[in-house]
Motif scaffolding. Structure first.
Motif, PDB file in Angstrom:
ATOM      1  N   ALA A   1     -21.529  -7.668   7.037  1.00 31.39           N
ATOM      2  CA  ALA A   1     -20.586  -6.581   7.357  1.00 31.39           C
ATOM      3  C   ALA A   1     -19.426  -6.595   6.362  1.00 31.39           C
ATOM      4  O   ALA A   1     -19.014  -5.545   5.845  1.00 31.39           O
ATOM      5  CB  ALA A   1     -20.065  -6.742   8.784  1.00 31.39           C
ATOM      6  N   VAL A   2     -18.895  -7.787   6.057  1.00 27.78           N
ATOM      7  CA  VAL A   2     -17.777  -7.885   5.114  1.00 27.78           C
ATOM      8  C   VAL A   2     -18.198  -7.350   3.735  1.00 27.78           C
ATOM      9  O   VAL A   2     -17.464  -6.609   3.078  1.00 27.78           O
ATOM     10  CB  VAL A   2     -17.273  -9.347   5.010  1.00 27.78           C
ATOM     11  N   MET A   3     -19.416  -7.710   3.316  1.00 32.98           N
ATOM     12  CA  MET A   3     -19.900  -7.241   2.014  1.00 32.98           C
ATOM     13  C   MET A   3     -19.982  -5.725   1.960  1.00 32.98           C
ATOM     14  O   MET A   3     -19.645  -5.111   0.951  1.00 32.98           O
ATOM     15  CB  MET A   3     -21.300  -7.789   1.770  1.00 32.98           C
ATOM     16  N   HIS A   4     -20.447  -5.135   3.065  1.00 33.58           N
ATOM     17  CA  HIS A   4     -20.554  -3.672   3.060  1.00 33.58           C
ATOM     18  C   HIS A   4     -19.171  -3.023   3.133  1.00 33.58           C
ATOM     19  O   HIS A   4     -18.966  -1.954   2.544  1.00 33.58           O
ATOM     20  CB  HIS A   4     -21.522  -3.185   4.143  1.00 33.58           C
ATOM     21  N   GLY A   5     -18.229  -3.671   3.793  1.00 34.51           N
ATOM     22  CA  GLY A   5     -16.851  -3.177   3.792  1.00 34.51           C
ATOM     23  C   GLY A   5     -16.317  -3.205   2.360  1.00 34.51           C
ATOM     24  O   GLY A   5     -15.656  -2.272   1.889  1.00 34.51           O
ATOM     25  N   HIS A   6     -16.644  -4.279   1.676  1.00 31.85           N
ATOM     26  CA  HIS A   6     -16.227  -4.461   0.285  1.00 31.85           C
ATOM     27  C   HIS A   6     -16.842  -3.356  -0.584  1.00 31.85           C
ATOM     28  O   HIS A   6     -16.163  -2.742  -1.409  1.00 31.85           O
ATOM     29  CB  HIS A   6     -16.739  -5.845  -0.137  1.00 31.85           C
TER      30      HIS A   6
ATOM     31  N   LEU B   1     -17.566  -0.501   0.367  1.00 29.64           N
ATOM     32  CA  LEU B   1     -16.891   0.759   0.707  1.00 29.64           C
ATOM     33  C   LEU B   1     -15.467   0.803   0.162  1.00 29.64           C
ATOM     34  O   LEU B   1     -14.749   1.786   0.349  1.00 29.64           O
ATOM     35  CB  LEU B   1     -16.880   0.950   2.228  1.00 29.64           C
ATOM     36  N   GLY B   2     -15.057  -0.294  -0.435  1.00 29.80           N
ATOM     37  CA  GLY B   2     -13.780  -0.258  -1.153  1.00 29.80           C
ATOM     38  C   GLY B   2     -12.636  -0.975  -0.475  1.00 29.80           C
ATOM     39  O   GLY B   2     -11.490  -0.798  -0.867  1.00 29.80           O
ATOM     40  N   ILE B   3     -12.919  -1.788   0.550  1.00 28.35           N
ATOM     41  CA  ILE B   3     -11.812  -2.492   1.189  1.00 28.35           C
ATOM     42  C   ILE B   3     -11.842  -3.961   0.801  1.00 28.35           C
ATOM     43  O   ILE B   3     -12.925  -4.532   0.673  1.00 28.35           O
ATOM     44  CB  ILE B   3     -11.864  -2.308   2.726  1.00 28.35           C
ATOM     45  N   GLU B   4     -10.698  -4.557   0.585  1.00 27.31           N
ATOM     46  CA  GLU B   4     -10.714  -5.962   0.199  1.00 27.31           C
ATOM     47  C   GLU B   4     -10.205  -6.889   1.282  1.00 27.31           C
ATOM     48  O   GLU B   4     -10.722  -7.979   1.461  1.00 27.31           O
ATOM     49  CB  GLU B   4      -9.969  -6.165  -1.115  1.00 27.31           C
ATOM     50  N   GLY B   5      -9.215  -6.462   2.027  1.00 27.00           N
ATOM     51  CA  GLY B   5      -8.667  -7.330   3.072  1.00 27.00           C
ATOM     52  C   GLY B   5      -9.500  -7.244   4.345  1.00 27.00           C
ATOM     53  O   GLY B   5     -10.488  -6.524   4.406  1.00 27.00           O
TER      54      GLY B   5
ATOM     55  N   ALA C   1     -12.249 -14.251   0.297  1.00 22.60           N
ATOM     56  CA  ALA C   1     -11.601 -14.862  -0.860  1.00 22.60           C
ATOM     57  C   ALA C   1     -12.593 -15.169  -1.980  1.00 22.60           C
ATOM     58  O   ALA C   1     -12.252 -15.082  -3.157  1.00 22.60           O
ATOM     59  CB  ALA C   1     -10.898 -16.146  -0.423  1.00 22.60           C
ATOM     60  N   THR C   2     -13.804 -15.525  -1.635  1.00 23.16           N
ATOM     61  CA  THR C   2     -14.755 -15.913  -2.686  1.00 23.16           C
ATOM     62  C   THR C   2     -15.771 -14.822  -3.006  1.00 23.16           C
ATOM     63  O   THR C   2     -16.536 -14.942  -3.952  1.00 23.16           O
ATOM     64  CB  THR C   2     -15.528 -17.185  -2.281  1.00 23.16           C
ATOM     65  N   LEU C   3     -15.746 -13.760  -2.196  1.00 18.86           N
ATOM     66  CA  LEU C   3     -16.769 -12.718  -2.361  1.00 18.86           C
ATOM     67  C   LEU C   3     -16.784 -12.119  -3.769  1.00 18.86           C
ATOM     68  O   LEU C   3     -17.828 -12.003  -4.398  1.00 18.86           O
ATOM     69  CB  LEU C   3     -16.527 -11.633  -1.304  1.00 18.86           C
ATOM     70  N   ARG C   4     -15.590 -11.769  -4.242  1.00 22.88           N
ATOM     71  CA  ARG C   4     -15.511 -11.129  -5.556  1.00 22.88           C
ATOM     72  C   ARG C   4     -16.034 -12.077  -6.655  1.00 22.88           C
ATOM     73  O   ARG C   4     -16.851 -11.690  -7.487  1.00 22.88           O
ATOM     74  CB  ARG C   4     -14.067 -10.724  -5.845  1.00 22.88           C
ATOM     75  N   GLN C   5     -15.576 -13.355  -6.570  1.00 25.01           N
ATOM     76  CA  GLN C   5     -16.042 -14.321  -7.580  1.00 25.01           C
ATOM     77  C   GLN C   5     -17.548 -14.533  -7.479  1.00 25.01           C
ATOM     78  O   GLN C   5     -18.246 -14.640  -8.477  1.00 25.01           O
ATOM     79  CB  GLN C   5     -15.345 -15.667  -7.368  1.00 25.01           C
ATOM     80  N   GLY C   6     -18.036 -14.605  -6.248  1.00 24.86           N
ATOM     81  CA  GLY C   6     -19.478 -14.797  -6.038  1.00 24.86           C
ATOM     82  C   GLY C   6     -20.265 -13.644  -6.606  1.00 24.86           C
ATOM     83  O   GLY C   6     -21.303 -13.822  -7.242  1.00 24.86           O
TER      84      GLY C   6
END
Ligand code: SER
Length: 424
Positions: A310-315, A317-321, A362-367
């Motif tokens: 779910a967090v990845m799909h939120g990401h 869609l353009g949300i980071e927090g 916190a690590t999603l973007r780096q991952g």
């Protein structure tokens, strides 16, 4: 057909079966009292001891009726891509432990469908298990035309919760959503993979106790286990052909539209992510409210995978927090009157979700950057297990999530090597 809200259908169903003499009982926890199952995936799970007559129902009642919260994740990859697959859903059921059987069940299912819901009889189709001529006769005696009844084999019309335990042949009721919804093939009929004939009610004639060696021992009594998918029947009653267009789920899609500044049904990738977050947020809320915490194994791992997906799909869609608290709020407001545990445990749910969102976010973007680079350098069509392990170990990517991202680009993951790294 009259439009009905999900809440109206739920209440009408439970009241109907109460009036037939069934005891209304609460949904059981998503953590089953049954070591053979990871999660509660059907209404019958809490009634296994009754089918086996280890427990007995108060003789004042003919059976029980429930709305059961269920989580099924065996088809998680297709959630969001079809209109009818969900990881969290509600199942309306009624259950008999020897008091009523096929004749009553079929008559009541038809009565509820055509008189309470007022579904047009000409759009209803019925399937029965291949050797079950008795049920064909019952449907015919109730006025169902012969060309609306067909036989299907074990895959479709024999139901079991797992390899062992109470099980039996079943008869399913389908609603014809019309040729324009389906595959258009001349032989399209109930059981076809397309969306035209929507199975909304499964009536299981629970007669056997499946043994370890695969044999079927007859149960002491002949029983009933029925399940009607609430989201599916809500879609029918609301004149839509996709579960995400029903009142409750559309409300959650709208939360995403507001949060992410998107409009549903303008772009396929956006729609998919909006549907995935809408679905997964319900599983996550209910699982945590029942005491499941994210972890690296068992049901905790299922939760972590759903949450991170779910967090990845939120990401995407353009949300980071963190954002899932907005979904939790809507779920509690919409469903808290039926499932008080989500109201009582709301704070716990919010805390667990926020901490997992923070940790993973916190690590999603780096991952993702690590994965993008690995894929850009890839020779061949398989990501190494070592890289999948780094993603898991350093960036918190569940390996199935890595597999899904890779699959979108036609790449496989060396899962054997990944497992070896885990072992090490
Ligand atoms: N157990 C059956 C099912 O889940 C009917 O309730 O479909």
């Amino acid at each position: 057909m009259k439009y009905m809200t999900t809440a109206e259908i739920r209440e009408k169903y439970l009241k109907f079966f109460e009036e037939k003499g069934c005891k209304r009982m609460p949904s059981s926890s998503l953590i089953p009292d049954d070591p053979s199952l990871l999660l509660t995936s059907a209404g019958m799970v809490q009634f296994k001891p009754y089918f086996l007559h280890v427990k007995e129902l108060d003789p004042a009642y003919v059976g029980t009726t429930t709305v059961q919260k269920c989580v099924r994740t065996n088809d998680i990859d297709i959630i969001g891509t079809t209109g009818r697959h969900l990881s969290f859903f509600e199942m309306l059921g009624n259950f008999s432990f020897g008091k009523y059987f096929k004749k009553e069940m079929c008559a009541w299912a038809l009565e509820f469908s055509t008189q309470v819901l007022e579904l047009p009889a000409e759009r209803l189709y019925f399937t029965v298990f291949e050797d079950d001529d008795e049920t064909i006769e019952i449907w015919k005696n109730l006025g169902v035309p012969e060309d609306h009844i067909s036989k299907l084999g074990e895959d479709d019309n024999f139901w079991r919760a797992g390899p062992t335990g109470p099980c039996g042949p079943c008869s399913e009721i389908y609603f014809d959503q019309g040729p324009e919804v389906g595959c258009g093939k001349p032989d399209c009929k109930p059981g076809c993979d397309c969306d035209r004939f929507l199975e909304y009610w499964n009536c299981v004639f629970t007669q056997f106790d499946g043994q370890e060696d695969g044999t079927l021992a007859p149960l002491k009594t002949k029983n009933i286990d029925t399940g009607m998918g609430l989201e599916r029947i809500a879609a029918i009653m609301q004149g839509v052909t996709n579960n995400y267009d029903t009142d409750v789920l559309r409300g959650l899609v709208a939360v995403g539209e507001r949060l992410f500044g998107k409009t549903y049904k303008t772009d396929d990738a956006t729609d998919l992510s909006l549907r995935i977050v809408a679905d997964h947020s319900r599983s996550v809320t209910f699982m945590i409210a029942d005491g499941i915490l994210p972890s690296n194994e068992g049901r905790g791992y299922v939760l972590r995978r759903l949450l991170r997906r779910a967090v990845m799909h939120g990401h995407k869609l353009g949300i980071e927090g963190p954002f899932l608290s907005h979904y939790i709020e809507q779920i509690v407001n919409e469903m808290g009157h039926v499932y008080p545990e989500i109201v009582e445990n709301r704070e716990l749910v919010e805390r667990v979700v926020a901490s997992e969102e923070e940790r993973f976010g916190a690590t999603l973007r780096q991952g993702q950057a690590f994965l993008d680079e690995a894929l850009s350098k890839l020779e061949g069509d398989t990501l190494s297990g070592k890289e999948a392990f780094t993603l898991h170990d350093t960036y918190g990517f569940p390996v199935e999530v890595t597999e899904e991202i890779c699959a979108e680009r036609g790449i496989k993951v060396d899962t054997a090597e990944f497992e070896a790294c885990m072992e090490e």
